[in-house]
Motif scaffolding. Structure first.
Motif, PDB file in Angstrom:
ATOM      1  N   TYR A   1    -106.702 -27.899 -50.327  1.00 53.08           N
ATOM      2  CA  TYR A   1    -105.291 -28.116 -49.999  1.00 53.08           C
ATOM      3  C   TYR A   1    -104.476 -26.855 -50.289  1.00 53.08           C
ATOM      4  CZ  TYR A   1    -100.607 -30.007 -49.684  1.00 53.08           C
ATOM      5  OH  TYR A   1     -99.300 -30.219 -49.314  1.00 53.08           O
ATOM      6  N   ILE A   2    -104.700 -26.248 -51.442  1.00 55.32           N
ATOM      7  CA  ILE A   2    -103.980 -25.027 -51.786  1.00 55.32           C
ATOM      8  C   ILE A   2    -104.286 -23.921 -50.783  1.00 55.32           C
ATOM      9  CG2 ILE A   2    -103.780 -23.183 -53.509  1.00 55.32           C
ATOM     10  CD1 ILE A   2    -104.239 -25.282 -55.662  1.00 55.32           C
ATOM     11  N   ASP A   3    -105.537 -23.862 -50.346  1.00 54.90           N
ATOM     12  CA  ASP A   3    -105.969 -22.802 -49.433  1.00 54.90           C
ATOM     13  C   ASP A   3    -105.344 -22.948 -48.053  1.00 54.90           C
ATOM     14  OD1 ASP A   3    -107.258 -20.795 -48.100  1.00 54.90           O
ATOM     15  OD2 ASP A   3    -109.232 -21.696 -48.185  1.00 54.90           O
ATOM     16  N   ASN A   4    -105.520 -24.115 -47.433  1.00 59.11           N
ATOM     17  CA  ASN A   4    -105.060 -24.257 -46.045  1.00 59.11           C
ATOM     18  C   ASN A   4    -104.426 -25.607 -45.721  1.00 59.11           C
ATOM     19  OD1 ASN A   4    -107.296 -26.031 -45.789  1.00 59.11           O
ATOM     20  ND2 ASN A   4    -108.629 -24.307 -45.256  1.00 59.11           N
ATOM     21  N   GLY A   5    -104.191 -26.427 -46.742  1.00 58.43           N
ATOM     22  CA  GLY A   5    -103.538 -27.717 -46.523  1.00 58.43           C
ATOM     23  C   GLY A   5    -104.452 -28.816 -46.047  1.00 58.43           C
ATOM     24  N   SER A   6    -105.770 -28.573 -46.013  1.00 55.79           N
ATOM     25  CA  SER A   6    -106.694 -29.566 -45.453  1.00 55.79           C
ATOM     26  C   SER A   6    -107.156 -30.611 -46.476  1.00 55.79           C
ATOM     27  CB  SER A   6    -107.920 -28.867 -44.861  1.00 55.79           C
ATOM     28  OG  SER A   6    -108.663 -28.207 -45.867  1.00 55.79           O
ATOM     29  N   GLY A   7    -107.033 -30.317 -47.751  1.00 54.82           N
ATOM     30  CA  GLY A   7    -107.523 -31.235 -48.772  1.00 54.82           C
ATOM     31  C   GLY A   7    -106.698 -32.506 -48.877  1.00 54.82           C
ATOM     32  N   ASP A   8    -107.366 -33.607 -49.213  1.00 54.64           N
ATOM     33  CA  ASP A   8    -106.683 -34.895 -49.355  1.00 54.64           C
ATOM     34  C   ASP A   8    -106.229 -35.066 -50.803  1.00 54.64           C
ATOM     35  OD1 ASP A   8    -105.712 -37.451 -49.209  1.00 54.64           O
ATOM     36  OD2 ASP A   8    -107.698 -38.407 -49.187  1.00 54.64           O
ATOM     37  N   ILE A   9    -104.999 -34.646 -51.084  1.00 56.81           N
ATOM     38  CA  ILE A   9    -104.498 -34.756 -52.457  1.00 56.81           C
ATOM     39  C   ILE A   9    -103.931 -36.146 -52.750  1.00 56.81           C
ATOM     40  CG2 ILE A   9    -104.077 -32.300 -52.821  1.00 56.81           C
ATOM     41  CD1 ILE A   9    -101.161 -32.768 -52.069  1.00 56.81           C
ATOM     42  N   ASN A  10    -104.052 -37.054 -51.772  1.00 56.67           N
ATOM     43  CA  ASN A  10    -103.688 -38.462 -52.015  1.00 56.67           C
ATOM     44  C   ASN A  10    -104.926 -39.288 -52.372  1.00 56.67           C
ATOM     45  OD1 ASN A  10    -100.730 -38.562 -51.261  1.00 56.67           O
ATOM     46  ND2 ASN A  10    -101.577 -37.707 -49.377  1.00 56.67           N
TER      47      ASN A  10
ATOM     48  N   GLU B   1     -96.768 -34.393 -58.831  1.00 54.35           N
ATOM     49  CA  GLU B   1     -97.842 -33.410 -58.697  1.00 54.35           C
ATOM     50  C   GLU B   1     -98.081 -33.061 -57.233  1.00 54.35           C
ATOM     51  OE1 GLU B   1    -100.796 -34.500 -62.380  1.00 54.35           O
ATOM     52  OE2 GLU B   1    -100.493 -36.007 -60.820  1.00 54.35           O
ATOM     53  N   ILE B   2     -98.030 -34.046 -56.367  1.00 52.99           N
ATOM     54  CA  ILE B   2     -98.232 -33.807 -54.937  1.00 52.99           C
ATOM     55  C   ILE B   2     -97.136 -32.901 -54.378  1.00 52.99           C
ATOM     56  CG2 ILE B   2     -98.153 -34.935 -52.670  1.00 52.99           C
ATOM     57  CD1 ILE B   2     -99.639 -37.300 -53.954  1.00 52.99           C
ATOM     58  N   GLN B   3     -95.909 -33.116 -54.799  1.00 52.01           N
ATOM     59  CA  GLN B   3     -94.806 -32.261 -54.343  1.00 52.01           C
ATOM     60  C   GLN B   3     -94.994 -30.832 -54.860  1.00 52.01           C
ATOM     61  OE1 GLN B   3     -90.750 -33.971 -54.752  1.00 52.01           O
ATOM     62  NE2 GLN B   3     -91.769 -35.907 -55.197  1.00 52.01           N
ATOM     63  N   HIS B   4     -95.445 -30.707 -56.103  1.00 54.16           N
ATOM     64  CA  HIS B   4     -95.669 -29.368 -56.658  1.00 54.16           C
ATOM     65  C   HIS B   4     -96.814 -28.669 -55.933  1.00 54.16           C
ATOM     66  CE1 HIS B   4     -95.787 -26.015 -59.330  1.00 54.16           C
ATOM     67  NE2 HIS B   4     -96.957 -26.341 -59.858  1.00 54.16           N
ATOM     68  N   LEU B   5     -97.870 -29.391 -55.624  1.00 53.99           N
ATOM     69  CA  LEU B   5     -98.981 -28.804 -54.871  1.00 53.99           C
ATOM     70  C   LEU B   5     -98.532 -28.360 -53.485  1.00 53.99           C
ATOM     71  CD1 LEU B   5    -101.920 -31.180 -55.896  1.00 53.99           C
ATOM     72  CD2 LEU B   5    -101.688 -28.745 -56.439  1.00 53.99           C
TER      73      LEU B   5
ATOM     74  N   ALA C   1     -97.346 -15.898 -49.048  1.00 54.96           N
ATOM     75  CA  ALA C   1     -97.970 -14.707 -49.633  1.00 54.96           C
ATOM     76  C   ALA C   1     -99.033 -14.142 -48.701  1.00 54.96           C
ATOM     77  CB  ALA C   1     -98.586 -15.057 -50.988  1.00 54.96           C
ATOM     78  N   ARG C   2     -99.790 -15.029 -48.070  1.00 54.85           N
ATOM     79  CA  ARG C   2    -100.845 -14.591 -47.150  1.00 54.85           C
ATOM     80  C   ARG C   2    -100.231 -13.887 -45.938  1.00 54.85           C
ATOM     81  NH1 ARG C   2    -104.315 -19.391 -46.267  1.00 54.85           N
ATOM     82  NH2 ARG C   2    -105.534 -18.634 -48.033  1.00 54.85           N
ATOM     83  N   THR C   3     -99.161 -14.458 -45.385  1.00 46.81           N
ATOM     84  CA  THR C   3     -98.478 -13.839 -44.242  1.00 46.81           C
ATOM     85  C   THR C   3     -97.911 -12.476 -44.630  1.00 46.81           C
ATOM     86  OG1 THR C   3     -97.881 -16.004 -43.337  1.00 46.81           O
ATOM     87  CG2 THR C   3     -96.614 -14.116 -42.575  1.00 46.81           C
TER      88      THR C   3
END
Length: 231
Positions: A65-74, A91-95, A105-107
């Protein structure tokens, strides 16, 4: 012409310094295996009340999720024998904030490296009739990057050994516009996963990687030109 060439060399040096810090940081920050090993070594899953398989699933969801938003943090996991949503809403909002910061930062880093490549092309254009001068100009930024990196690295190391908590707090106050990062280690599982020991170990490995790049810059700035030009 000389001023313009100096500006190009300075730009390249600044980007090289940014690369020295941000590229190894990204490499570690998105290394799922590194996270899992560090979590296991710190035995955070035992404190939280999950098993190894659950820790693996949580680690994958978190890092991807941190890398590309694909992880299921729910995701839901069995915590102390009770089926619960692993990360709470705060925690989800902070992530989400972290993921946005990572994308920005990547851009930024991509754009800066494009600027560096354009600067190198311009240096080549100005020195295309004098290959020796072009090589000298091409390696000069490594000297600038070496000195700028070592100054900044020295400051970070000083903070690491003198007041890590202060530096950690300031980092979050600078890069986050809310207080969602102020998590409770008694109730919030994200900070249970990442206690202060996690960040100290992470920063130590990151700064070690930066030091290795620093050695490469020193070699490129001071030895490579002499070797190539004396052939």
């Amino acid at each position: 012409m000389k001023i313009f060439k100096t500006a190009l060399i300075t730009i390249i040096g600044i980007v090289l310094m940014l690369d020295a810090f941000l590229l190894p940081f990204q490499f570690l920050a998105f290394d799922e295996g590194y996270y899992y090993k560090l979590f296991s070594d710190l035995k955070v899953h035992e404190q939280i009340g999950i098993d190894d398989l659950a820790l693996s699933r949580v680690t994958h969801a978190l890092v991807s999720y941190i890398d590309n938003g694909s992880g299921d943090i729910n995701l839901r996991e069995s915590v102390l024998g009770e089926d619960v949503q692993f990360f709470n809403n705060k925690e989800i909002q902070h992530l989400h904030d972290i993921q946005v910061l990572v994308e920005n930062a990547r851009t930024f880093l991509i754009l800066m490296n494009i600027l560096m490549l354009l600067s190198i092309v311009l240096l080549w254009w100005f020195g295309k009739n004098n290959s020796a001068q072009f090589l000298k100009d091409l390696f000069s930024p490594f000297k600038y990057a070496f000195f700028m990196t070592i100054i900044f690295l020295g400051s970070l190391i000083a903070l690491y050994f003198t007041n890590f908590d202060w530096a950690f707090t300031k980092f979050h106050e600078i890069f986050f516009t809310n207080d969602l990062w102020l998590l409770n280690p008694q109730t919030d599982r994200l900070i249970m996963l990442m206690p202060i020991e996690f960040f100290i170990t992470f920063v130590s490995k990151w700064l070690t990687s930066v030091s290795i790049i620093l050695a490469v810059y020193f070699t490129a700035g001071y030895f490579a030109p002499k070797t190539l030009l004396n052939r």
